[in-house]
Design an enzyme around this catalytic site. Structure first.
Site, PDB file in Angstrom:
ATOM      1  N   GLY A  71       0.804  -1.219   0.000  1.00  0.00           N
ATOM      2  CA  GLY A  71       0.000   0.000   0.000  1.00  0.00           C
ATOM      3  C   GLY A  71       0.831   1.260   0.000  1.00  0.00           C
ATOM      4  O   GLY A  71       1.664   1.475  -0.884  1.00  0.00           O
ATOM      5  N   THR A  72       0.631   2.083   1.015  1.00  0.00           N
ATOM      6  CA  THR A  72       1.220   3.423   1.050  1.00  0.00           C
ATOM      7  C   THR A  72       2.719   3.432   1.287  1.00  0.00           C
ATOM      8  O   THR A  72       3.344   4.485   1.173  1.00  0.00           O
ATOM      9  CB  THR A  72       0.533   4.299   2.109  1.00  0.00           C
ATOM     10  OG1 THR A  72       0.763   3.746   3.404  1.00  0.00           O
ATOM     11  CG2 THR A  72      -0.961   4.424   1.824  1.00  0.00           C
ATOM     12  N   LEU A  73       3.324   2.288   1.594  1.00  0.00           N
ATOM     13  CA  LEU A  73       4.782   2.224   1.764  1.00  0.00           C
ATOM     14  C   LEU A  73       5.508   1.964   0.440  1.00  0.00           C
ATOM     15  O   LEU A  73       6.725   2.079   0.370  1.00  0.00           O
ATOM     16  CB  LEU A  73       5.163   1.134   2.775  1.00  0.00           C
ATOM     17  CG  LEU A  73       4.881   1.478   4.234  1.00  0.00           C
ATOM     18  CD1 LEU A  73       4.992   0.239   5.111  1.00  0.00           C
ATOM     19  CD2 LEU A  73       5.832   2.556   4.720  1.00  0.00           C
ATOM     20  N   GLU A  89       2.415   1.289  11.404  1.00  0.00           N
ATOM     21  CA  GLU A  89       1.240   0.450  11.162  1.00  0.00           C
ATOM     22  C   GLU A  89       0.363   0.276  12.404  1.00  0.00           C
ATOM     23  O   GLU A  89      -0.692  -0.353  12.327  1.00  0.00           O
ATOM     24  CB  GLU A  89       1.670  -0.918  10.613  1.00  0.00           C
ATOM     25  CG  GLU A  89       2.475  -0.852   9.333  1.00  0.00           C
ATOM     26  CD  GLU A  89       1.705  -0.347   8.113  1.00  0.00           C
ATOM     27  OE1 GLU A  89       0.518   0.035   8.255  1.00  0.00           O
ATOM     28  OE2 GLU A  89       2.283  -0.340   7.022  1.00  0.00           O
TER      29      GLU A  89
END
Length: 182
Positions: free
Chosen positions: A19-21, A93
């Protein structure tokens, strides 16, 4: 499990990001910083061996759900991460707050000569089991195979989200809302 082990330095963990990483997404700065400090090494693009649901929750935050066999085979990036890097990722997270949980996952690097597949065991951050089933239902039990720019449209960075609710409360509000109101 028959998955081939990648040569890792002592105290490194393979982490699958979906995802956003990933490159080009809002939280990739953490990974870039970890690479600069020697706490992460990029290993390439991989895909889950089994199907898993990948859905969006509040603020277009992506969640991999630990329901093997449902959803799609999910694309992401693989990193070898130091103990310190893993602690930083756990903090992002929210593993100590019940946002995500870090669990094992089998992934494959597809390609190479003759379409060979290299299988490895890694960990991924799954949406926490305390809300995963409700989140899956809220998404109409529909998932996508890759968190792309299209799925990320409308993503709200943590610092820009309302401060009057915790992220868990925001997840609960999202789950209890109707699908057209995100």
């Amino acid at each position: 499990m028959g998955a081939e082990k990648t040569n890792l330095k002592e105290n490194q963990t393979l982490v699958f990001t979906y995802g956003t990483l990933k490159h080009g997404f809002p939280n990739h700065g953490l990974i870039q910083d970890m690479i600069r400090t020697g706490d992460a090494v990029y290993l390439g693009v991989y895909r889950t061996k089994k199907k898993y649901p990948l859905v969006c929750g509040p603020f277009r935050v992506p969640f991999l759900l630990n329901f093997p066999g449902s959803g799609d085979r999910v694309w992401g990036e693989l990193y070898a991460v130091s103990r310190l890097g893993l602690e930083r990722m756990d903090e992002l997270e929210g593993t100590s707050h019940g946002h995500y949980e870090r669990l094992p996952l089998e992934i494959c690097a597809e390609g190479g000569s003759g379409g060979s597949m290299k299988e490895v065991e890694a960990v991924a951050y799954y949406g926490h089991r305390s809300y995963a089933e409700e989140l899956w239902k809220r998404n109409g039990e529909k998932s996508f195979c890759k968190y792309s720019d299209e799925e990320a449209k409308g993503y709200v960075k943590r610092q820009d989200r309302p401060k009057n609710f915790s992220f868990i409360e925001q997840i609960r509000l999202f789950i209890s809302s109707s699908p057209g109101s995100n």
